[in-house]
Write a protein that holds these residues in place. Structure first.
Motif, PDB file in Angstrom:
ATOM      1  N   LEU A   1      38.666 -46.029 -21.104  1.00  0.00           N
ATOM      2  CA  LEU A   1      39.169 -46.861 -22.192  1.00  0.00           C
ATOM      3  C   LEU A   1      38.703 -46.277 -23.527  1.00  0.00           C
ATOM      4  CD1 LEU A   1      38.284 -50.375 -20.738  1.00  0.00           C
ATOM      5  CD2 LEU A   1      40.490 -49.207 -20.632  1.00  0.00           C
ATOM      6  N   GLU A   2      39.646 -46.040 -24.374  1.00  0.00           N
ATOM      7  CA  GLU A   2      39.312 -45.585 -25.725  1.00  0.00           C
ATOM      8  C   GLU A   2      38.972 -46.813 -26.571  1.00  0.00           C
ATOM      9  OE1 GLU A   2      41.500 -42.342 -28.263  1.00  0.00           O
ATOM     10  OE2 GLU A   2      42.403 -44.310 -28.696  1.00  0.00           O
ATOM     11  N   THR A   3      37.831 -46.783 -27.251  1.00  0.00           N
ATOM     12  CA  THR A   3      37.429 -47.899 -28.120  1.00  0.00           C
ATOM     13  C   THR A   3      37.903 -47.609 -29.543  1.00  0.00           C
ATOM     14  OG1 THR A   3      35.313 -47.111 -28.987  1.00  0.00           O
ATOM     15  CG2 THR A   3      35.307 -47.953 -26.732  1.00  0.00           C
ATOM     16  N   PRO A   4      37.836 -48.589 -30.434  1.00  0.00           N
ATOM     17  CA  PRO A   4      38.218 -48.345 -31.831  1.00  0.00           C
ATOM     18  C   PRO A   4      37.057 -47.885 -32.698  1.00  0.00           C
ATOM     19  CG  PRO A   4      37.898 -50.686 -31.488  1.00  0.00           C
ATOM     20  CD  PRO A   4      37.664 -50.026 -30.158  1.00  0.00           C
ATOM     21  N   TYR A   5      35.935 -47.507 -32.085  1.00  0.00           N
ATOM     22  CA  TYR A   5      34.726 -47.232 -32.852  1.00  0.00           C
ATOM     23  C   TYR A   5      34.469 -45.739 -33.020  1.00  0.00           C
ATOM     24  CZ  TYR A   5      34.204 -52.129 -31.744  1.00  0.00           C
ATOM     25  OH  TYR A   5      34.428 -53.472 -31.616  1.00  0.00           O
ATOM     26  N   ASP A   6      34.138 -45.388 -34.234  1.00  0.00           N
ATOM     27  CA  ASP A   6      33.904 -43.996 -34.613  1.00  0.00           C
ATOM     28  C   ASP A   6      32.761 -43.398 -33.802  1.00  0.00           C
ATOM     29  OD1 ASP A   6      32.919 -41.648 -36.180  1.00  0.00           O
ATOM     30  OD2 ASP A   6      34.467 -42.295 -37.585  1.00  0.00           O
ATOM     31  N   GLY A   7      32.995 -42.196 -33.302  1.00  0.00           N
ATOM     32  CA  GLY A   7      31.992 -41.540 -32.463  1.00  0.00           C
ATOM     33  C   GLY A   7      30.753 -41.107 -33.205  1.00  0.00           C
ATOM     34  N   THR A   8      30.802 -41.112 -34.543  1.00  0.00           N
ATOM     35  CA  THR A   8      29.603 -40.743 -35.308  1.00  0.00           C
ATOM     36  C   THR A   8      28.583 -41.873 -35.367  1.00  0.00           C
ATOM     37  OG1 THR A   8      30.630 -41.442 -37.401  1.00  0.00           O
ATOM     38  CG2 THR A   8      30.900 -39.133 -36.751  1.00  0.00           C
ATOM     39  N   ILE A   9      28.999 -43.080 -34.932  1.00  0.00           N
ATOM     40  CA  ILE A   9      28.050 -44.202 -34.865  1.00  0.00           C
ATOM     41  C   ILE A   9      27.188 -44.022 -33.622  1.00  0.00           C
ATOM     42  CG2 ILE A   9      27.784 -46.707 -34.740  1.00  0.00           C
ATOM     43  CD1 ILE A   9      30.588 -46.976 -35.908  1.00  0.00           C
ATOM     44  N   PRO A  10      25.856 -43.995 -33.752  1.00  0.00           N
ATOM     45  CA  PRO A  10      24.984 -43.816 -32.574  1.00  0.00           C
ATOM     46  C   PRO A  10      25.242 -44.893 -31.517  1.00  0.00           C
ATOM     47  CG  PRO A  10      23.728 -43.564 -34.604  1.00  0.00           C
ATOM     48  CD  PRO A  10      25.073 -44.080 -35.006  1.00  0.00           C
ATOM     49  N   ILE A  11      25.145 -44.519 -30.255  1.00  0.00           N
ATOM     50  CA  ILE A  11      25.465 -45.441 -29.166  1.00  0.00           C
ATOM     51  C   ILE A  11      24.575 -46.679 -29.192  1.00  0.00           C
ATOM     52  CG2 ILE A  11      23.939 -44.295 -27.509  1.00  0.00           C
ATOM     53  CD1 ILE A  11      27.324 -46.062 -26.832  1.00  0.00           C
ATOM     54  N   HIS A  12      23.304 -46.533 -29.595  1.00  0.00           N
ATOM     55  CA  HIS A  12      22.421 -47.710 -29.603  1.00  0.00           C
ATOM     56  C   HIS A  12      22.834 -48.719 -30.668  1.00  0.00           C
ATOM     57  CE1 HIS A  12      20.470 -45.279 -32.791  1.00  0.00           C
ATOM     58  NE2 HIS A  12      20.091 -46.437 -33.281  1.00  0.00           N
ATOM     59  N   GLN A  13      23.652 -48.286 -31.644  1.00  0.00           N
ATOM     60  CA  GLN A  13      24.124 -49.196 -32.673  1.00  0.00           C
ATOM     61  C   GLN A  13      25.465 -49.835 -32.319  1.00  0.00           C
ATOM     62  OE1 GLN A  13      24.165 -47.349 -36.551  1.00  0.00           O
ATOM     63  NE2 GLN A  13      22.062 -46.603 -36.383  1.00  0.00           N
ATOM     64  N   ILE A  14      26.188 -49.237 -31.406  1.00  0.00           N
ATOM     65  CA  ILE A  14      27.536 -49.716 -31.086  1.00  0.00           C
ATOM     66  C   ILE A  14      27.654 -50.278 -29.671  1.00  0.00           C
ATOM     67  CG2 ILE A  14      28.540 -47.593 -30.115  1.00  0.00           C
ATOM     68  CD1 ILE A  14      30.122 -49.906 -32.766  1.00  0.00           C
ATOM     69  N   GLN A  15      26.669 -50.008 -28.811  1.00  0.00           N
ATOM     70  CA  GLN A  15      26.767 -50.406 -27.410  1.00  0.00           C
ATOM     71  C   GLN A  15      26.924 -51.918 -27.245  1.00  0.00           C
ATOM     72  OE1 GLN A  15      24.406 -48.499 -24.061  1.00  0.00           O
ATOM     73  NE2 GLN A  15      23.286 -50.419 -24.267  1.00  0.00           N
ATOM     74  N   ASP A  16      26.125 -52.708 -27.985  1.00  0.00           N
ATOM     75  CA  ASP A  16      26.218 -54.168 -27.882  1.00  0.00           C
ATOM     76  C   ASP A  16      27.612 -54.662 -28.257  1.00  0.00           C
ATOM     77  OD1 ASP A  16      23.631 -54.254 -27.068  1.00  0.00           O
ATOM     78  OD2 ASP A  16      22.808 -54.954 -28.973  1.00  0.00           O
ATOM     79  N   ARG A  17      28.205 -54.024 -29.276  1.00  0.00           N
ATOM     80  CA  ARG A  17      29.547 -54.406 -29.719  1.00  0.00           C
ATOM     81  C   ARG A  17      30.577 -54.121 -28.629  1.00  0.00           C
ATOM     82  NH1 ARG A  17      31.340 -58.113 -32.491  1.00  0.00           N
ATOM     83  NH2 ARG A  17      32.600 -58.348 -30.622  1.00  0.00           N
ATOM     84  N   ILE A  18      30.434 -52.978 -27.963  1.00  0.00           N
ATOM     85  CA  ILE A  18      31.368 -52.626 -26.882  1.00  0.00           C
ATOM     86  C   ILE A  18      31.218 -53.604 -25.719  1.00  0.00           C
ATOM     87  CG2 ILE A  18      31.977 -50.863 -25.184  1.00  0.00           C
ATOM     88  CD1 ILE A  18      31.162 -48.752 -27.247  1.00  0.00           C
ATOM     89  N   PHE A  19      29.969 -53.916 -25.365  1.00  0.00           N
ATOM     90  CA  PHE A  19      29.739 -54.901 -24.297  1.00  0.00           C
ATOM     91  C   PHE A  19      30.396 -56.230 -24.657  1.00  0.00           C
ATOM     92  CE2 PHE A  19      25.678 -52.603 -22.852  1.00  0.00           C
ATOM     93  CZ  PHE A  19      26.332 -52.020 -21.785  1.00  0.00           C
ATOM     94  N   SER A  20      30.244 -56.647 -25.904  1.00  0.00           N
ATOM     95  CA  SER A  20      30.825 -57.912 -26.352  1.00  0.00           C
ATOM     96  C   SER A  20      32.345 -57.890 -26.228  1.00  0.00           C
ATOM     97  CB  SER A  20      30.418 -58.185 -27.805  1.00  0.00           C
ATOM     98  OG  SER A  20      30.988 -59.385 -28.280  1.00  0.00           O
ATOM     99  N   ASP A  21      32.950 -56.734 -26.545  1.00  0.00           N
ATOM    100  CA  ASP A  21      34.403 -56.616 -26.418  1.00  0.00           C
ATOM    101  C   ASP A  21      34.846 -56.674 -24.963  1.00  0.00           C
ATOM    102  OD1 ASP A  21      34.559 -56.304 -29.159  1.00  0.00           O
ATOM    103  OD2 ASP A  21      34.690 -54.114 -29.088  1.00  0.00           O
ATOM    104  N   LEU A  22      34.047 -56.109 -24.074  1.00  0.00           N
ATOM    105  CA  LEU A  22      34.415 -56.057 -22.656  1.00  0.00           C
ATOM    106  C   LEU A  22      34.224 -57.391 -21.950  1.00  0.00           C
ATOM    107  CD1 LEU A  22      32.826 -52.618 -21.612  1.00  0.00           C
ATOM    108  CD2 LEU A  22      35.237 -53.081 -22.110  1.00  0.00           C
ATOM    109  N   MET A  23      33.223 -58.149 -22.362  1.00  0.00           N
ATOM    110  CA  MET A  23      32.831 -59.358 -21.646  1.00  0.00           C
ATOM    111  C   MET A  23      33.578 -60.592 -22.147  1.00  0.00           C
ATOM    112  SD  MET A  23      28.753 -58.461 -21.679  1.00  0.00           S
ATOM    113  CE  MET A  23      28.175 -59.947 -20.864  1.00  0.00           C
ATOM    114  N   GLY A  24      33.413 -61.703 -21.405  1.00  0.00           N
ATOM    115  CA  GLY A  24      33.998 -62.984 -21.798  1.00  0.00           C
ATOM    116  C   GLY A  24      35.392 -63.176 -21.228  1.00  0.00           C
TER     117      GLY A  24
END
Length: 252
Positions: free
Chosen positions: A156-179
């Motif tokens: 799955l391609e996310t809408p988040y820029d790859g220059t953002i470190p994973i530790h800063q974006i991982q929670d956001r991706i989890f939030s998008d996937l869950m619920g």
């Protein structure tokens, strides 16, 4: 000097061998001196008692003053902590809103660049590559060795820029996937979370995922994060126990 005296019908007499003294005869001067000494002793005792009362009153006053000062200091410190806490919470909320807005803008720009419409409402997630069947080890047999089973993977391609470190974006991706309205929910994919952190999706082995699970449902048991150097966006590869539903809105 006082004389030891006894009294009978004939009057006062000095003590002798036959008569034991019943009174002490004092001169007026001796009596007055004795009264003065007694009165002075009473005055001294009263002064000491008053001094003790004054000392206790002062000690109580000092103690109460110290307690009031301690209470005032504690109240002031609590108030300072409350103000700092409210300030910190306000700053945290401001930063959260700022990050949320930045991520929203990032998603909308990524959606617009990729032609995903409507850009403001679209999740920004889409399939890239193949949704394919693969195999994984589900157990072992003493004679034949590893036992393989069919599983499915999709990237799955996310809408988040790859220059953002994973530790800063991982929670956001989890939030998008869950619920219930999350990406995995739309794909009819079930998932587990960790007991000590319900905001992180669990990953493990196939056998662990199906242990006690509903055999009729599809479960996520592995995922990987990666950056696509061409799109410059974060991607997440998911691996599930059954086939992955291909949503038209995510096939753009």
């Amino acid at each position: 000097m006082a004389d030891r005296m006894y009294r009978n019908i004939t009057g006062w007499h000095e003590e002798d061998e036959k008569h034991r003294a019943t009174h002490m005869l004092l001169s007026l001067e001796e009596y007055e001196t004795l009264c003065d000494e007694r009165n002075q002793a009473i005055r001294d005792r009263n002064k000491m008692e008053q001094a003790a009362k004054d000392y206790k009153r002062k000690a109580d006053s000092n103690a109460n003053a110290a307690i009031r000062e301690a209470n005032d200091n504690a109240t002031a410190q609590i108030e300072q902590m409350r103000v700092r806490m409210e300030s910190a919470e306000a700053e945290a909320e401001r930063q959260t809103n700022l990050n949320r807005n930045l991520l929203r803008i990032t998603r909308e720009r990524a959606n617009s660049k990729r032609g995903l419409q409507p850009k403001k409402e679209h999740s920004g997630y889409r399939f890239v590559g193949k949704i394919m069947q693969t195999k994984t080890i589900s157990g072992h047999n003493k004679k034949t060795g590893a036992i393989y089973t069919d599983v499915w993977t999709a990237t799955l391609e996310t809408p988040y820029d790859g220059t953002i470190p994973i530790h800063q974006i991982q929670d956001r991706i989890f939030s998008d996937l869950m619920g219930t309205e999350g990406i995995l929910g739309k794909l009819y994919v079930k998932y587990f979370t960790y007991k000590d952190n319900s905001s992180v999706i669990w990953k493990g082995s196939y056998s662990e995922a199906i242990d006690g699970a509903d055999v009729n449902k599809n479960y996520l048991f592995d995922y990987k994060f990666m950056i696509n150097p061409k799109s410059r966006l974060w991607e997440v590869q998911i691996t599930t126990t059954k086939s992955i539903r291909a949503l038209a809105e995510m096939m753009a």
